[in-house]
Design a protein around this motif. Structure first.
Motif, short mmCIF file in Angstrom:
data_model
loop_
_atom_site.label_atom_id
_atom_site.label_comp_id
_atom_site.label_asym_id
_atom_site.label_seq_id
_atom_site.Cartn_x
_atom_site.Cartn_y
_atom_site.Cartn_z
N GLU A 83 42.14 -17.39 22.47
CA GLU A 83 43.01 -16.29 22.87
C GLU A 83 42.62 -15.74 24.24
O GLU A 83 43.48 -15.40 25.05
N LEU A 84 41.32 -15.68 24.52
CA LEU A 84 40.86 -15.20 25.82
C LEU A 84 41.29 -16.15 26.93
O LEU A 84 41.62 -15.72 28.04
N ARG A 85 41.28 -17.46 26.66
CA ARG A 85 41.72 -18.44 27.66
C ARG A 85 43.19 -18.25 27.98
O ARG A 85 43.62 -18.37 29.11
N LYS A 86 43.97 -17.98 26.95
CA LYS A 86 45.42 -17.81 27.14
C LYS A 86 45.75 -16.52 27.88
O LYS A 86 46.73 -16.47 28.62
N GLY A 87 44.96 -15.48 27.66
CA GLY A 87 45.27 -14.17 28.23
C GLY A 87 44.35 -13.77 29.37
O GLY A 87 43.88 -12.64 29.41
N GLN A 88 44.07 -14.69 30.27
CA GLN A 88 43.18 -14.40 31.39
C GLN A 88 43.74 -13.31 32.30
O GLN A 88 44.95 -13.22 32.49
N THR A 89 42.84 -12.54 32.88
CA THR A 89 43.25 -11.57 33.89
C THR A 89 43.48 -12.30 35.20
O THR A 89 43.10 -13.47 35.36
N ASP A 90 44.07 -11.61 36.17
CA ASP A 90 44.29 -12.22 37.49
C ASP A 90 42.96 -12.59 38.14
O ASP A 90 42.84 -13.64 38.77
N ALA A 91 41.94 -11.75 37.96
CA ALA A 91 40.62 -12.03 38.54
C ALA A 91 40.01 -13.28 37.92
O ALA A 91 39.43 -14.11 38.62
N GLU A 92 40.15 -13.43 36.60
CA GLU A 92 39.61 -14.61 35.93
C GLU A 92 40.34 -15.87 36.37
O GLU A 92 39.72 -16.92 36.57
N ASP A 139 32.92 -15.48 29.97
CA ASP A 139 34.11 -15.92 30.69
C ASP A 139 33.87 -17.28 31.34
O ASP A 139 34.70 -18.18 31.25
N PHE A 140 32.72 -17.44 32.00
CA PHE A 140 32.38 -18.70 32.66
C PHE A 140 30.90 -18.98 32.46
O PHE A 140 30.08 -18.06 32.46
N TYR A 141 30.55 -20.26 32.33
CA TYR A 141 29.15 -20.64 32.13
C TYR A 141 28.86 -21.97 32.80
O TYR A 141 29.64 -22.92 32.69
N ARG A 173 22.16 -22.47 34.38
CA ARG A 173 21.90 -21.47 33.35
C ARG A 173 22.45 -20.11 33.78
O ARG A 173 21.77 -19.09 33.72
N LEU A 174 23.69 -20.14 34.24
CA LEU A 174 24.35 -18.97 34.79
C LEU A 174 25.59 -18.63 33.99
O LEU A 174 26.48 -19.49 33.82
N GLY A 175 25.67 -17.42 33.49
CA GLY A 175 26.84 -16.94 32.80
C GLY A 175 27.51 -15.86 33.63
O GLY A 175 26.84 -15.04 34.24
N ILE A 176 28.84 -15.88 33.65
CA ILE A 176 29.60 -14.89 34.41
C ILE A 176 30.58 -14.21 33.46
O ILE A 176 31.33 -14.87 32.75
N GLU A 177 30.56 -12.89 33.48
CA GLU A 177 31.46 -12.09 32.65
C GLU A 177 32.21 -11.13 33.55
O GLU A 177 31.60 -10.37 34.29
N LEU A 178 33.53 -11.21 33.53
CA LEU A 178 34.36 -10.32 34.34
C LEU A 178 35.00 -9.28 33.44
O LEU A 178 35.53 -9.61 32.39
N ASP A 179 34.97 -8.02 33.87
CA ASP A 179 35.63 -6.95 33.12
C ASP A 179 36.36 -6.05 34.07
O ASP A 179 36.02 -5.88 35.19
#
Length: 70
Positions: free
Chosen positions: A19-28, A57-59, A64-70
């Motif tokens: 569901e998160l993949r389908k509803g990405q924000t513009d930034a994502e 959001d991205f890994y 070994r880097l994880g990125i989370e956008l909010d």
């Protein structure tokens, strides 16, 4: 190096990631455009990657880097 073993995700986490993949924000969407297909210094990123009960959001496993956008 030993092959990576995939563990099965709990169905609710898998559903949430989809569901998160389908509803990405513009930034994502923009960041994914820049990261996908090894466009960023040849690093491979994955979208909506789950670690335990969290979905990043991205890994990038190489860095070994994880990125989370909010």
């Amino acid at each position: 190096m030993a092959p990576a073993c995939k563990t099965r995700l709990h169905p609710s986490i898998l559903k949430n990631a989809r569901e998160l993949r389908k509803g990405q924000t513009d930034a994502e969407t923009l960041l994914w455009y820049l990261l996908r297909r090894k466009n960023f210094y040849e690093f491979k990123f994955r979208r909506q990657y789950s670690i335990d009960h969290y979905v990043l959001d991205f890994y990038c496993s190489e860095a070994r880097l994880g990125i989370e956008l909010d």
